[in-house]
Design a protein around this motif. Structure first.
Motif, PDB file in Angstrom:
ATOM      1  N   HIS A 263     -83.029  30.549 -70.554  1.00 27.53           N
ATOM      2  CA  HIS A 263     -82.363  29.259 -70.816  1.00 27.53           C
ATOM      3  C   HIS A 263     -80.871  29.451 -71.087  1.00 27.53           C
ATOM      4  CE1 HIS A 263     -86.474  27.440 -72.229  1.00 27.53           C
ATOM      5  NE2 HIS A 263     -86.471  27.791 -70.965  1.00 27.53           N
TER       6      HIS A 263
ATOM      7  N   SER B  26     -84.574  10.667 -77.982  1.00 26.20           N
ATOM      8  CA  SER B  26     -85.847  10.900 -77.294  1.00 26.20           C
ATOM      9  C   SER B  26     -86.836   9.845 -77.757  1.00 26.20           C
ATOM     10  CB  SER B  26     -86.395  12.288 -77.628  1.00 26.20           C
ATOM     11  OG  SER B  26     -85.538  13.289 -77.134  1.00 26.20           O
TER      12      SER B  26
ATOM     13  N   GLY C  28     -96.006  17.663 -74.388  1.00 23.79           N
ATOM     14  CA  GLY C  28     -95.434  19.008 -74.337  1.00 23.79           C
ATOM     15  C   GLY C  28     -93.921  19.064 -74.311  1.00 23.79           C
ATOM     16  N   ILE C  29     -93.280  17.957 -74.646  1.00 22.33           N
ATOM     17  CA  ILE C  29     -91.822  17.948 -74.741  1.00 22.33           C
ATOM     18  C   ILE C  29     -91.470  17.661 -76.192  1.00 22.33           C
ATOM     19  CG2 ILE C  29     -89.698  16.758 -74.055  1.00 22.33           C
ATOM     20  CD1 ILE C  29     -90.729  18.011 -71.673  1.00 22.33           C
ATOM     21  N   PHE C  30     -90.469  18.376 -76.697  1.00 17.80           N
ATOM     22  CA  PHE C  30     -90.098  18.233 -78.105  1.00 17.80           C
ATOM     23  C   PHE C  30     -88.621  17.878 -78.233  1.00 17.80           C
ATOM     24  CE2 PHE C  30     -93.622  21.037 -77.440  1.00 17.80           C
ATOM     25  CZ  PHE C  30     -94.595  20.429 -78.230  1.00 17.80           C
ATOM     26  N   VAL C  31     -88.338  17.158 -79.284  1.00 16.55           N
ATOM     27  CA  VAL C  31     -86.967  16.678 -79.457  1.00 16.55           C
ATOM     28  C   VAL C  31     -85.981  17.838 -79.569  1.00 16.55           C
ATOM     29  CG1 VAL C  31     -87.121  16.466 -81.996  1.00 16.55           C
ATOM     30  CG2 VAL C  31     -85.529  15.014 -80.716  1.00 16.55           C
ATOM     31  N   ASN C  32     -86.458  18.981 -80.037  1.00 20.57           N
ATOM     32  CA  ASN C  32     -85.599  20.162 -80.171  1.00 20.57           C
ATOM     33  C   ASN C  32     -85.101  20.700 -78.841  1.00 20.57           C
ATOM     34  OD1 ASN C  32     -87.901  19.897 -81.855  1.00 20.57           O
ATOM     35  ND2 ASN C  32     -87.391  21.800 -82.917  1.00 20.57           N
ATOM     36  N   GLN C  33     -85.846  20.418 -77.772  1.00 18.47           N
ATOM     37  CA  GLN C  33     -85.522  21.061 -76.505  1.00 18.47           C
ATOM     38  C   GLN C  33     -84.396  20.373 -75.766  1.00 18.47           C
ATOM     39  OE1 GLN C  33     -89.498  20.688 -74.924  1.00 18.47           O
ATOM     40  NE2 GLN C  33     -89.945  22.843 -75.365  1.00 18.47           N
TER      41      GLN C  33
ATOM     42  N   ALA D 102     -82.537  20.831 -72.070  1.00 24.76           N
ATOM     43  CA  ALA D 102     -82.654  21.554 -70.803  1.00 24.76           C
ATOM     44  C   ALA D 102     -81.312  21.664 -70.090  1.00 24.76           C
ATOM     45  CB  ALA D 102     -83.651  20.840 -69.899  1.00 24.76           C
TER      46      ALA D 102
ATOM     47  N   ASP E 281     -80.087  17.851 -69.742  1.00 18.42           N
ATOM     48  CA  ASP E 281     -79.662  17.264 -71.020  1.00 18.42           C
ATOM     49  C   ASP E 281     -78.247  17.711 -71.379  1.00 18.42           C
ATOM     50  OD1 ASP E 281     -82.144  15.970 -71.667  1.00 18.42           O
ATOM     51  OD2 ASP E 281     -82.976  17.959 -72.049  1.00 18.42           O
TER      52      ASP E 281
END
Lengths: 553, 553
Positions: free
Chosen positions: A150, A501, A507-512, A514, A518
């Motif tokens: 990433h 968000s 399976g998607i989290f606010v922390n992520q 991309a 994003d």
């Protein structure tokens, strides 16, 4: 000499396309799989990491400061690696004289070199994962993904923006102004990309690569020399990065001193000398708002890009998936022990409770649902270790202890079973009243969160969005089945300068965040003044000097 | 309601194309011709100007500060126009609440409104020319061109950059991440342009429109409210601009208070209150470095774009057209009485003289050639008046007097014959030695120039480029028939962060900066921190807030 631009042109083209569409794309595989990285890659990476321990780090760069370094893994391992020490003056002078050739390279040459660096970093992802894990305290999987693939994607994104901005300026133009019946006036014009000078990248201890790569590659791709000053507790990942960059620069015929490591220690810090050095032109900083304020105040006349900190919020109004919501929140609070700059801190819930697929739930029931989800997620010690990782600094561990008294403890923090060598802590969750702003409006970095009882949904949104504007926030999250509430929140958080968000239950989290899709940090509230990655992040790292001369029509 | 975007789309498209090629293009005719602007346009413009004199300026905006205004034309005419006064608090509060609708307009709607404003300003070019002439002191033709068409072109250029940057961010994206054999993770993303807030534009007295329009339109097109604070000596051109902007905004259904005039006086200045107002997010400043430094130091946490001042240089090495060179330099020194930020101040000439098409010329002969060319250019009083215009401020007139003692007077400054009502001065040219840095390295704004005797061409280039880097410079010019010298100069002035003109002997002058083609100011030396116009000038005037939500695959 290898033509790195030709080699990587397809990758660059895809990156250029994706930063326009901002859909999903990744250049670097995030799965630590033997099929992708080679069957022995995992063992090789671990062996390479171990081979570095207890030795001077081999980095052939000028040094006038003996050796520095005292990293200790949050997992308990003493790295005992020493790095060449150097004064700010030596580093800046060296960088300045080294960058002449690099400044004259074409955007294509520079992009080629940058992507080659990224590709070689990618090949070292297992080594980097070990380095990130044993400095930041991230669990291995996260260290591999966020610290490796990433981060590399974010670096490539920055290269794409830099390349795009530079190549949007034509190298030449013919300016032909009609003069009625007379011959036109004609000028041949040349537009030269002038890098700003020496760029400084100040890294942080929790995401040493992910948070540094965009700045590193944005400054490098635009022709600047780059001095990388890691956090004293997380030098190795950036030392490895610098070593790869120097190797590629040299192979491509450039002076490897175009990239330098500025390793320092907490006792003898280098950051202030570097930030205030007159020949440092660009400063990228990730870290605490306290030092961030100092950087912004003292880097006079320089380009300054910061990611500091914020108080991220979740607002809970209603949900058609209470379990999904609670477990999603539980994961967001637990992931890397709440040490992500994107992790939520404050969960605003109306005092009168919320509507769910399981009927009306009181404030206390919502608290309980979150608590139960955390307990469930972390019930298995092996999974707990994989999700939580370790606590990077003793200060964070101390903060958790001190936070217990700030309200009613919904869920207490405990060490993780079976990780006795490591510094660990499960999430502490505290219930407070909205009026207890002294407790929850301050950023309390680490696994500390507050469930805040509000007068209703409007109060919740106003407080959450308002705190984004005044205290800074990088993420915000809303749970609501009511589109009017959603619209209100979009408006309010937009004004608060924070991305939102909605209804994350899977399976998607606010922390992520991309890469290529994003924008990380908006730059519109105190959490940071820049965004990863947009035009503004790169366009001012170079300037354009024109040359014009008359020619015959 | 008119669809201004549709109306102006072809113009915008052409502007978008030209900012990529940076060839010649102009949207607004620079000739004050009746065939273009209408046979009565000249008389109508003058009549409209006269009708404004001695009256309160009609601008229906909130006011809590009585009325202000005391402009006196450098040509002697007392304008006696009063403008609504207002406090910084009232202006900022009004702008802030007015901009809500504008912030939500699309990039297309905003670009349409901006170009409609520009078009209406263009139709008022004769009125604006009179306004610019009788505040700045520019001669009519320059006031019409630089104050009218060229300023409008620069405004359009800014709109194009702003539109381009905003529309490069997709309004929506679908992010679909593969999950091997499982259903992909899918997020619908929305990217919202968030303006920074209230923008302040601080204008100058010499180019009230040209130097303000890029900032004005860049901030407006990106969704910010704009408060325009003119120099107290040159309010009218910007008051007219604000009036047109308010009229178009209103017609398009937006709150006219999105654009406000902040007229003030030297006795009761508003700039500091506005710059430090917490709700002012963007500051664009054109003016003296002294106040520029204050602005940069006090606009904490704001976006600040400045054009301050510099010491522009000409380096003379050799020429195949001595007469052309001398007359080109003479014109550059004379145009608008040296009051252009692009006007040369220092002419570096090797002490041992130069090679020309007329044989070797000594240092003194070069001085003489320039003197003779100035005398010739200004010999006819009518032409002198048309080239020189008037001196904007008494401070400049005083500066000319004081400068005489700084070296050997090559050509003395005199008033212009037949312009008795006006404040006028022909160029003062002084010869100095390179070591007399105290004389020539300070910016001496106005018709004051120095011919500096250097040790040779390398010394000349080093000094000229070095002064650009340390003192700032907006333009540089070289005369040389030797391509090696040209290459050296390109390199040196590039490092000095200044654009370079080569061997100008005909109808192009170093002072001129063409919209859509020349980048005005590089932002890479102390003359200013921004460039007109590039991506960096617009990309940080707005931010992007994302909204994402999971959807079924």
């Amino acid at each position: 000499m290898a033509d790195f631009f030709a080699t990587h042109k397809a990758t660059l083209d895809k990156a250029l396309e994706t930063i326009r569409t901002r859909g999903y794309w990744s250049a670097y595989p995030e799965m630590p799989s033997g099929k992708i990285y080679g069957e022995t890659a995992k063992d090789d990476g671990e062996a390479a990491f171990k081979a570095l321990l207890g030795k001077p780090f081999d980095l052939d760069q000028p040094s006038d400061g003996g050796s520095v370094g005292g990293e200790v893994s949050p997992y308990g391992l003493k790295l005992d690696i020493s790095y060449p020490g150097a004064s700010a003056d030596l580093l800046v002078e060296t960088a300045k004289s080294a960058m002449k050739g690099w400044a004259h390279a074409t955007p294509q040459e520079r992009a080629g070199v940058c992507i080659e660096i990224l590709n070689r970093l990618n090949r070292q992802s297992f080594l980097l994962a070990n380095a990130v894990m044993h400095t930041s305290g991230q669990a291995f999987m996260m260290a591999f993904q966020a610290g490796g693939a990433h981060a590399q994607d974010r670096g490539l994104e920055a290269v794409a923006y830099a390349y795009d901005e530079m190549t949007r300026i034509p190298a030449h133009a013919r300016w032909e102004k009609p003069q009625g019946p007379k011959e036109p006036l004609v000028l041949e014009k040349q537009f030269r990309i002038i890098p700003r000078g020496v760029a400084l990248v100040i890294g942080c201890s929790t995401f040493p690569t992910w948070n540094s790569y965009p700045a590193f590659f944005a400054s490098l791709a635009t022709g600047n020399a780059v001095i990388v000053k890691p956090h004293p507790g997380a030098i190795l990942p950036l030392a490895l990065t610098v070593r790869v960059a120097r190797e590629v620069l040299k192979e491509a015929g450039f002076d490897p001193n175009t990239v330098l490591l500025a390793a320092d220690s907490a006792e003898k810090p280098l950051a202030k000398d570097l930030v205030t050095h007159p020949d440092v032109a660009i400063v990228d900083y990730t870290g605490s708002p306290a030092f961030g304020e100092w950087v912004r105040g003292n880097a006079k006349g320089k380009q300054v890009y910061t990611e500091e900190a914020g108080v991220n919020s979740i607002v809970v109004h209603s949900t058609d998936n209470l379990k999904g919501m609670a477990s999603n929140i539980a994961f967001s609070l637990s992931l890397y022990t709440g040490q992500m700059c994107t992790a939520p801190q404050n969960i605003y819930v109306p005092r009168d409770g919320i509507e769910t697929d399981d009927g009306h739930k009181s404030f206390d029931e919502v608290c309980e649902a979150i608590k139960v989800s955390i307990d469930k997620l972390l019930g298995d010690p092996q999974r707990a270790a994989a999700v939580l990782g370790a606590v990077q600094s003793t200060a964070t561990a101390e903060r958790v202890k001190a936070a217990r008294s700030l309200g009613r403890v919904v869920r207490d923090s405990t060490p993780v079973e079976g990780m006795d060598e490591a510094r660990t802590a499960t999430p502490l969750v505290i219930a407070v009243e909205a009026k207890d702003e002294g407790a929850y409006l301050e950023e309390r970095f680490g696994p500390i969160s507050f469930i805040v009882a509000t007068d209703g949904i409007d109060d919740a949104i106003d407080r959450a969005a308002g705190s984004a504007k005044t205290r800074g926030a990088i993420t915000a999250s809303l749970y609501s089945t009511d589109e009017a509430v959603v619209e209100k929140a979009i408006e309010a958080f937009g004004e608060g300068g924070v991305s939102l968000s909605l209804n994350l239950t899977g399976g998607i989290f606010v922390n992520q965040s991309a890469a290529f899709s994003d924008f990380h940090v908006t730059g519109a509230n105190p959490a940071g003044n820049a965004s990863l990655c947009d035009s503004a992040f790169v366009a001012n790292r170079f300037r354009v000097a024109g040359v014009r001369r008359p020619v015959a029509a």
